[in-house]
Design an enzyme around this catalytic site. Structure first.
Site, mmCIF file in Angstrom:
data_model
loop_
_atom_site.group_PDB
_atom_site.id
_atom_site.type_symbol
_atom_site.label_atom_id
_atom_site.label_comp_id
_atom_site.label_asym_id
_atom_site.label_seq_id
_atom_site.Cartn_x
_atom_site.Cartn_y
_atom_site.Cartn_z
ATOM 1 N N ARG A 128 0.873 -1.173 0.000
ATOM 2 C CA ARG A 128 0.000 0.000 0.000
ATOM 3 C C ARG A 128 0.909 1.221 0.000
ATOM 4 O O ARG A 128 1.748 1.377 0.883
ATOM 5 C CB ARG A 128 -0.895 -0.018 1.238
ATOM 6 C CG ARG A 128 -1.893 1.103 1.244
ATOM 7 C CD ARG A 128 -2.917 0.893 2.339
ATOM 8 N NE ARG A 128 -3.797 -0.231 2.067
ATOM 9 C CZ ARG A 128 -4.447 -0.919 3.014
ATOM 10 N NH1 ARG A 128 -4.291 -0.600 4.283
ATOM 11 N NH2 ARG A 128 -5.237 -1.908 2.688
ATOM 12 N N HIS A 171 -5.859 0.576 -7.603
ATOM 13 C CA HIS A 171 -5.353 -0.788 -7.379
ATOM 14 C C HIS A 171 -4.799 -1.346 -8.682
ATOM 15 O O HIS A 171 -5.430 -1.185 -9.728
ATOM 16 C CB HIS A 171 -6.490 -1.734 -6.958
ATOM 17 C CG HIS A 171 -7.048 -1.465 -5.608
ATOM 18 N ND1 HIS A 171 -7.874 -2.349 -4.960
ATOM 19 C CD2 HIS A 171 -6.913 -0.410 -4.770
ATOM 20 C CE1 HIS A 171 -8.215 -1.859 -3.786
ATOM 21 N NE2 HIS A 171 -7.653 -0.674 -3.651
ATOM 22 N N GLU A 190 0.083 -7.169 -5.503
ATOM 23 C CA GLU A 190 -0.993 -6.179 -5.593
ATOM 24 C C GLU A 190 -0.498 -4.850 -5.023
ATOM 25 O O GLU A 190 0.065 -4.817 -3.931
ATOM 26 C CB GLU A 190 -2.235 -6.620 -4.816
ATOM 27 C CG GLU A 190 -3.390 -5.648 -5.060
ATOM 28 C CD GLU A 190 -4.484 -5.691 -3.999
ATOM 29 O OE1 GLU A 190 -5.648 -5.887 -4.365
ATOM 30 O OE2 GLU A 190 -4.174 -5.509 -2.803
HETATM 31 P P1 0O2 Z 1 -6.676 -7.057 2.905
HETATM 32 O O1 0O2 Z 1 -6.125 -7.851 4.002
HETATM 33 O O2 0O2 Z 1 -6.918 -5.603 3.266
HETATM 34 O O3 0O2 Z 1 -5.887 -7.183 1.656
HETATM 35 P P2 0O2 Z 1 -12.589 -9.365 -4.339
HETATM 36 O O4 0O2 Z 1 -13.708 -8.370 -4.400
HETATM 37 O O5 0O2 Z 1 -11.969 -9.496 -2.964
HETATM 38 O O6 0O2 Z 1 -12.877 -10.658 -4.979
HETATM 39 P P3 0O2 Z 1 -10.323 -7.948 -5.009
HETATM 40 O O7 0O2 Z 1 -9.711 -7.733 -6.346
HETATM 41 O O8 0O2 Z 1 -9.435 -8.562 -3.985
HETATM 42 O O9 0O2 Z 1 -11.543 -8.810 -5.290
HETATM 43 O O10 0O2 Z 1 -10.961 -6.639 -4.418
HETATM 44 P P4 0O2 Z 1 -10.570 -5.134 -4.576
HETATM 45 O O11 0O2 Z 1 -11.808 -4.394 -4.847
HETATM 46 O O12 0O2 Z 1 -9.453 -4.905 -5.543
HETATM 47 O O13 0O2 Z 1 -10.088 -4.758 -3.103
HETATM 48 C C1 0O2 Z 1 -9.213 -5.507 -2.346
HETATM 49 C C2 0O2 Z 1 -8.631 -4.722 -1.181
HETATM 50 O O14 0O2 Z 1 -8.901 -3.322 -1.287
HETATM 51 C C3 0O2 Z 1 -9.197 -5.108 0.162
HETATM 52 O O15 0O2 Z 1 -8.435 -6.159 0.656
HETATM 53 C C4 0O2 Z 1 -8.988 -3.851 0.997
HETATM 54 O O16 0O2 Z 1 -7.638 -3.758 1.424
HETATM 55 C C5 0O2 Z 1 -9.237 -2.770 -0.023
HETATM 56 N N1 0O2 Z 1 -10.658 -2.390 -0.092
HETATM 57 C C6 0O2 Z 1 -11.517 -2.676 -1.088
HETATM 58 N N2 0O2 Z 1 -12.723 -2.146 -0.846
HETATM 59 C C7 0O2 Z 1 -12.624 -1.501 0.331
HETATM 60 C C8 0O2 Z 1 -13.563 -0.745 1.125
HETATM 61 O O17 0O2 Z 1 -14.724 -0.578 0.783
HETATM 62 N N3 0O2 Z 1 -13.092 -0.225 2.290
HETATM 63 C C9 0O2 Z 1 -11.812 -0.385 2.714
HETATM 64 N N4 0O2 Z 1 -11.451 0.162 3.879
HETATM 65 N N5 0O2 Z 1 -10.909 -1.115 2.003
HETATM 66 C C10 0O2 Z 1 -11.315 -1.658 0.821
HETATM 67 P P5 0O2 Z 1 -9.076 -7.363 1.467
HETATM 68 O O18 0O2 Z 1 -9.105 -8.544 0.588
HETATM 69 O O19 0O2 Z 1 -10.354 -6.932 2.081
HETATM 70 O O20 0O2 Z 1 -8.064 -7.689 2.605
#
Ligand code: 0O2
Length: 288
Positions: A128, A171, A190
């Site tokens: 990040r 992202h 990522e």
């Molecule tokens: P961690 O531990 O934070 O990594 P998916 O929808 O999961 O099948 P994808 O591609 O993983 O597909 O989702 P996306 O939309 O690219 O987002 C993944 C990560 O973005 C999340 O990780 C969060 O870190 C962040 N994120 C996405 N949406 C939100 C949101 O609405 N609020 C916040 N605070 N963070 C968000 P993970 O997987 O949740 O876990």
């Protein structure tokens, strides 16, 4: 291990045994872990196998993550020389846990195998990157896209297209080549790039979501968060305009000074250090 079995043997056996069909057991344990259910001794054995088997692979993702972080730091320093400010405020890194990798595979309807983990889970290693201004996020992506050994696989632009709840961030998945004993492998990492303000919003939103607060004293938290996100977006656009105006005025002093230094005659420079110092100082004043 009384018979002299090494950790490497256990790891190898675990990997082979897992690949041969412990996937179902792994899935069962993952389900139990994510649902906070009690684990039996068999579950714990299966979990040990799962963890051991995954370690070799996770180590490769960890290496890729560190190399990607170094690339970003280099980019940041280079941009600082040209623009006299660091676009990157700080970088955070994290490896996805084994249970959450398998939980995601289950959500995708895929088998809980190591092969599926490598094929479908693109965010095992994650960085990040927190930047100052919106434009910094796109600048970094642009520079990475021009590094010829990297492959930017997918881009999700939640800055241009925020999520319905107001979440904003850029992202993308980058495959970076890493050299191991058994050859070169392009490993996905990522990258989430967001401004300080976007990060502030996302952290608080995550906290509120975690606490399952939907309504406080008649205020719908979801609506409120979305409104805050829009306000932050407006503030960031105004800050960006000021930053652009300031950078336009400065005209990238760093690169100008470096270019001037490159044109200098080294012999002359060594003989007359004082005049060089004056020349460089004048240059800074001119541009500052
Ligand atoms: P961690 O531990 O934070 O990594 P998916 O929808 O999961 O099948 P994808 O591609 O993983 O597909 O989702 P996306 O939309 O690219 O987002 C993944 C990560 O973005 C999340 O990780 C969060 O870190 C962040 N994120 C996405 N949406 C939100 C949101 O609405 N609020 C916040 N605070 N963070 C968000 P993970 O997987 O949740 O876990």
């Amino acid at each position: 291990m009384s018979n002299g079995t090494s950790i490497e043997d256990i790891r190898m056996n675990a990997s082979v045994s897992y690949r041969r069909g412990h996937g179902a057991a792994g899935r069962e344990v993952t389900e139990k872990l994510t649902q906070n259910r009690i684990l039996t001794n068999n579950d714990i054995d299966a979990l040990t196998v799962l963890e051991f088997a995954a370690q070799d692979i996770l180590q490769k993702y960890h290496a890729a993550m560190r190399q990607m972080e170094a690339r970003l730091e280099t980019l940041d320093q280079d941009l600082k020389l040209r623009r006299s400010r660091n676009p990157i405020h700080h970088i955070e890194s994290r490896m996805k846990s084994v249970p959450s990798i398998f939980e995601k595979l289950e959500r995708y309807g895929k088998d809980a195998t190591l092969e599926a983990m490598e094929e479908y889970i693109m965010d095992i290693a994650g960085l990040r990157v927190i930047v100052s201004y919106i434009q910094d996020a796109y600048t970094i992506l642009d520079y990475l896209e021009h590094q010829d050994d990297l492959e930017v696989v997918t881009v999700k632009d939640y800055i241009a297209n925020p999520k319905p709840n107001g979440y904003r961030s850029l992202h993308f998945i980058v495959r970076i080549p890493v050299f191991f004993l058994d050859g070169k492998k392009a490993i996905p990492v990522e990258i989430q790039i967001r401004t300080i303000a976007m990060d502030y919003w996302a952290s608080l939103e995550h906290d509120l979501k975690y606490k399952s607060v939907y309504e406080i004293e008649g205020v719908d938290v979801g609506d409120e968060l979305k409104a805050c996100s829009q306000i932050i977006s407006g503030v960031e656009k105004r800050m960006q305009i000021m930053a652009n105006a300031l950078e336009g005025q400065k005209g990238h002093p760093g690169s100008s000074v470096v270019q001037k230094a490159k044109r200098m005659d080294l012999a002359q420079t060594l003989e007359a250090p004082a005049s060089v110092a004056v020349t460089l100082a004048e240059d800074e004043t001119e541009l500052g």
